[in-house]
Design a protein around this motif. Structure first.
Motif, PDB file in Angstrom:
ATOM      1  N   HIS A 224      -7.283 -18.358  11.245  1.00 12.46           N
ATOM      2  CA  HIS A 224      -8.534 -19.104  11.319  1.00 12.46           C
ATOM      3  C   HIS A 224      -9.235 -19.004   9.969  1.00 12.46           C
ATOM      4  O   HIS A 224      -9.209 -17.947   9.321  1.00 12.46           O
ATOM      5  N   PRO A 225      -9.881 -20.088   9.539  1.00 13.12           N
ATOM      6  CA  PRO A 225     -10.510 -20.098   8.212  1.00 13.12           C
ATOM      7  C   PRO A 225     -11.863 -19.408   8.221  1.00 13.12           C
ATOM      8  O   PRO A 225     -12.898 -20.032   8.016  1.00 13.12           O
ATOM      9  N   ASN A 226     -11.870 -18.108   8.456  1.00 15.71           N
ATOM     10  CA  ASN A 226     -13.138 -17.367   8.456  1.00 15.71           C
ATOM     11  C   ASN A 226     -12.886 -15.924   7.996  1.00 15.71           C
ATOM     12  O   ASN A 226     -11.750 -15.554   7.697  1.00 15.71           O
ATOM     13  N   GLU A 227     -13.936 -15.145   7.935  1.00 17.14           N
ATOM     14  CA  GLU A 227     -13.831 -13.757   7.449  1.00 17.14           C
ATOM     15  C   GLU A 227     -12.759 -12.993   8.219  1.00 17.14           C
ATOM     16  O   GLU A 227     -11.954 -12.264   7.660  1.00 17.14           O
ATOM     17  N   ARG A 228     -12.795 -13.156   9.522  1.00 16.82           N
ATOM     18  CA  ARG A 228     -11.854 -12.428  10.368  1.00 16.82           C
ATOM     19  C   ARG A 228     -10.421 -12.822  10.017  1.00 16.82           C
ATOM     20  O   ARG A 228      -9.531 -11.973   9.953  1.00 16.82           O
ATOM     21  N   GLY A 229     -10.206 -14.125   9.778  1.00 18.12           N
ATOM     22  CA  GLY A 229      -8.881 -14.597   9.385  1.00 18.12           C
ATOM     23  C   GLY A 229      -8.414 -13.939   8.099  1.00 18.12           C
ATOM     24  O   GLY A 229      -7.256 -13.505   7.986  1.00 18.12           O
ATOM     25  N   GLY A 230      -9.318 -13.844   7.117  1.00 21.88           N
ATOM     26  CA  GLY A 230      -8.972 -13.198   5.851  1.00 21.88           C
ATOM     27  C   GLY A 230      -8.620 -11.736   6.062  1.00 21.88           C
ATOM     28  O   GLY A 230      -7.635 -11.222   5.517  1.00 21.88           O
ATOM     29  N   HIS A 231      -9.413 -11.081   6.880  1.00 28.38           N
ATOM     30  CA  HIS A 231      -9.204  -9.674   7.207  1.00 28.38           C
ATOM     31  C   HIS A 231      -7.841  -9.467   7.879  1.00 28.38           C
ATOM     32  O   HIS A 231      -7.077  -8.565   7.534  1.00 28.38           O
ATOM     33  N   ASP A 232      -7.525 -10.363   8.823  1.00 26.56           N
ATOM     34  CA  ASP A 232      -6.272 -10.247   9.558  1.00 26.56           C
ATOM     35  C   ASP A 232      -5.061 -10.461   8.645  1.00 26.56           C
ATOM     36  O   ASP A 232      -4.023  -9.810   8.821  1.00 26.56           O
ATOM     37  N   ILE A 233      -5.186 -11.385   7.697  1.00 22.50           N
ATOM     38  CA  ILE A 233      -4.060 -11.622   6.775  1.00 22.50           C
ATOM     39  C   ILE A 233      -3.771 -10.354   5.969  1.00 22.50           C
ATOM     40  O   ILE A 233      -2.610  -9.975   5.779  1.00 22.50           O
ATOM     41  N   ALA A 234      -4.834  -9.685   5.510  1.00 24.77           N
ATOM     42  CA  ALA A 234      -4.631  -8.455   4.734  1.00 24.77           C
ATOM     43  C   ALA A 234      -3.853  -7.428   5.563  1.00 24.77           C
ATOM     44  O   ALA A 234      -2.925  -6.782   5.065  1.00 24.77           O
ATOM     45  N   HIS A 235      -4.204  -7.312   6.821  1.00 22.44           N
ATOM     46  CA  HIS A 235      -3.511  -6.355   7.675  1.00 22.44           C
ATOM     47  C   HIS A 235      -2.080  -6.806   7.969  1.00 22.44           C
ATOM     48  O   HIS A 235      -1.170  -5.978   8.069  1.00 22.44           O
ATOM     49  N   ALA A 236      -1.876  -8.108   8.115  1.00 23.33           N
ATOM     50  CA  ALA A 236      -0.516  -8.626   8.342  1.00 23.33           C
ATOM     51  C   ALA A 236       0.371  -8.326   7.127  1.00 23.33           C
ATOM     52  O   ALA A 236       1.555  -7.988   7.261  1.00 23.33           O
ATOM     53  N   ILE A 237      -0.205  -8.460   5.939  1.00 22.87           N
ATOM     54  CA  ILE A 237       0.547  -8.171   4.706  1.00 22.87           C
ATOM     55  C   ILE A 237       0.951  -6.697   4.688  1.00 22.87           C
ATOM     56  O   ILE A 237       2.109  -6.353   4.414  1.00 22.87           O
ATOM     57  N   ALA A 238      -0.013  -5.832   5.018  1.00 16.58           N
ATOM     58  CA  ALA A 238       0.266  -4.388   4.985  1.00 16.58           C
ATOM     59  C   ALA A 238       1.339  -4.006   6.005  1.00 16.58           C
ATOM     60  O   ALA A 238       2.085  -3.037   5.807  1.00 16.58           O
ATOM     61  N   ALA A 239       1.427  -4.779   7.094  1.00 12.93           N
ATOM     62  CA  ALA A 239       2.391  -4.456   8.154  1.00 12.93           C
ATOM     63  C   ALA A 239       3.824  -4.858   7.779  1.00 12.93           C
ATOM     64  O   ALA A 239       4.776  -4.475   8.460  1.00 12.93           O
ATOM     65  N   MET A 240       3.991  -5.633   6.705  1.00 15.36           N
ATOM     66  CA  MET A 240       5.338  -6.057   6.284  1.00 15.36           C
ATOM     67  C   MET A 240       6.020  -4.914   5.525  1.00 15.36           C
ATOM     68  O   MET A 240       5.352  -4.105   4.891  1.00 15.36           O
ATOM     69  N   PRO A 241       7.353  -4.879   5.558  1.00 17.44           N
ATOM     70  CA  PRO A 241       8.058  -3.895   4.733  1.00 17.44           C
ATOM     71  C   PRO A 241       7.673  -4.118   3.260  1.00 17.44           C
ATOM     72  O   PRO A 241       7.519  -5.275   2.835  1.00 17.44           O
ATOM     73  N   ALA A 242       7.538  -3.050   2.504  1.00 21.57           N
ATOM     74  CA  ALA A 242       7.037  -3.161   1.123  1.00 21.57           C
ATOM     75  C   ALA A 242       7.855  -4.139   0.287  1.00 21.57           C
ATOM     76  O   ALA A 242       7.306  -4.856  -0.554  1.00 21.57           O
ATOM     77  N   THR A 243       9.147  -4.222   0.518  1.00 21.28           N
ATOM     78  CA  THR A 243       9.976  -5.115  -0.305  1.00 21.28           C
ATOM     79  C   THR A 243       9.838  -6.587   0.087  1.00 21.28           C
ATOM     80  O   THR A 243      10.254  -7.472  -0.658  1.00 21.28           O
ATOM     81  N   LYS A 244       9.282  -6.840   1.241  1.00 23.25           N
ATOM     82  CA  LYS A 244       9.123  -8.223   1.716  1.00 23.25           C
ATOM     83  C   LYS A 244       7.715  -8.760   1.463  1.00 23.25           C
ATOM     84  O   LYS A 244       7.486  -9.968   1.500  1.00 23.25           O
TER      85      LYS A 244
END
Lengths: 346, 346
Positions: A224-244
């Motif tokens: 979603h194009p809002n603060e929460r969406g931005g926040h969630d993307i950061a957490h989704a990135i962190a949840a990926m394996p470091a090489t991916k």
């Protein structure tokens, strides 16, 4: 409420004469006009706008259709209000009023648009959040209602539009991050079929391929194009394996930046140190630490351009704005900050 | 386009019954209403609003008058959009649409209001940013136009209003900061004659005096209610002699918080460490470090209450909302954060 009938009776004039006097028609002598206007003022005459609208199609109102709802504007708006300010600057020259037509996200935009047209209270419309295929465009064109779209669409009715330079943001963002050594670059895209999502992804894919990098669908982050969406993307990135994981990111929605920054801090991917960020400028983003590398444009100027391009299509105002059918991508300026550092060398 | 005539024929009902069903009149049984609404939906019924307006003075539109302009919404809006969301939730039950009537800050609100009324495209109005004396209130009352004010005023036409609990914010803010040892407490006030400014300052003065503290006009900080205003107040505080400066501050405008925080960081008055801050909650404030001690309310619920109180005054809807004339101060919840530490002991 005093209507035209009471006014005519009081003045002992015909309704037609009073109407012509009130509407500034030339076939009423100046003394009579003055008498009518004074009596209208004294008696608190209110023109029945609905009647005028039916007869002349002139309401003096321009409608700006925007979507509202918890996921869209539930966390505020840092875009439309500034655009409105620019639109109003132009409309004020012609004694036209701007109203925002608020279409709830729970409602079908096409049905809403039909109702707006049926209510008939605007002379012309500005639509936004254009979809890949947008039925509102065909509908308005078929009804001969002057309109302009803020946003492109594959639906083409020969209508005027303005749009932000999403190609430029994707292309410049990729070029800049690649030049800094980044090889896995993430990008935001909307969840729905808003046209800008297609433009962004197409350009992003091409920009990567031109630089010999592989397009990886896992690096497209929909939210979603809002603060929460931005926040969630950061957490989704962190949840990926470091090489991916991506090492840098292109955000094109100004509402998401603050949430993205804070999400990155929370997961230890400090912006500008451990993770590169490029985003859209907003008043709020000026306060971010480290300073955001951002795409900037004047939203007020965008509003002015939008209103002038709309008036250019309306017979009553076209002479003031001999612009033809405006179809224009508005360029963004890249403002260098400290949020997009070079990639770590392995 | 399917009109009411076709709809009535298809359903084998009279036009009057269909009309009453569509307009939410109480004298139609629920089963019939459901049938009518389903058929209207299936057949793509579009009410001829201009025609309805002429006959009944009913446009199906509720207008929400808000001020726009560089100093007010130029940096975005984190308030109205959420309130709109709540208002729309209620209006959708009755097939009413919400439009935002955007009054530019360069325009006289009274003249704008008169033009809105003359254009006649709304059945009822919600006004906001009420002034100490507000001519719009008398004007709307004298024209018998249903309206509700978001905000109090000394102008009293027996009209309904809702307002935030500015007394509570000033009183709780002072009590909390005094209990933590602060003796010089700053407060924000608007630059113009918005009613809330008077309420804030009166309550603030009383709350100080009740605690044996002297009211000092130099501790009232007037600024534009936006990020820049918050930022400027922080710098104004830093420019004061250390013995005259406030050690804690009460902000009641949610747009200012981020700028205030960042201004405090810039001048070395770290929030929660060297300077105590209490402010209004906003989606953006959730990302602040240290966590903001803030006053919170659901803006969506405020919008719902506003719309229901307005419909309670409209004959066509009053039966659904037997609330009488609503006049209510909406309480805020204090959410404890880490931004208002105890005062340093000298």
């Amino acid at each position: 409420m005093t209507g035209i009938r009471e006014l005519a009776q009081r003045l002992n004039l015909s309704i037609g004469t009073v109407s012509r006097a009130l509407n500034g028609k030339p076939d009423v002598n100046e003394q009579t006009r003055q008498r009518v206007l004074e009596a209208a003022d004294a008696m608190g005459y209110v023109p029945n706008q609905a009647g005028r609208s039916l007869r002349k199609g002139a309401t003096g109102v321009i409608g700006f259709m925007m979507q509202t709802g918890a996921q869209i504007t539930g966390e505020g708006d840092v875009f439309f209000m500034s655009v409105f300010d620019g639109v109003q600057t132009v409309l004020a020259r012609h004694q036209l009023d701007l109203v925002a037509l608020l279409c709830s996200s729970e409602e079908d935009p096409d049905a809403y648009m039909q109702r707006v047209v049926a209510r008939g209270f605007a002379d012309a419309l500005i639509i936004s959040a254009t979809k890949r295929e947008d039925h509102r465009i065909d509908y308005l064109a078929s009804r001969n209602i002057p309109f302009i779209a803020l946003g492109r669409s594959q639906t083409d009715a020969g209508h005027p539009w303005l749009d932000l330079d999403f190609e430029g943001m994707a292309e410049t963002g990729v070029a800049r991050l690649v030049s800094k050594g980044h090889r896995r670059i993430g990008i935001f895209a909307p969840l729905d079929d808003t046209n800008l999502g297609y433009v962004l992804i197409e350009t992003y894919r091409k920009a990567l391929e031109q630089r010999g990098l592989t397009f990886d669908p896992d690096l497209i982050f929909r939210a979603h194009p809002n603060e929460r969406g931005g926040h969630d993307i950061a957490h989704a990135i962190a949840a990926m394996p470091a090489t991916k994981r991506p090492t840098g990111f292109i955000l094109t929605n100004e509402l998401m930046t603050l949430g993205f920054y804070n999400g990155l801090y929370e997961v230890g991917l400090t912006p500008g140190e451990k993770f590169a960020v490029i985003s859209r400028d907003s008043p709020q983003s000026h306060f971010l630490v480290p300073k955001l590398t951002s795409f900037r444009l004047s939203l007020r100027d965008l509003g002015i351009a939008l209103a002038e391009a709309l008036l250019a299509t309306m017979p009553a105002y076209a002479a003031h704005y001999p612009l033809g059918v405006v179809r224009k991508i508005v360029p963004m300026e890249l403002v260098e900050g400290d949020s997009d550092m070079p990639a770590a060398t392995d």
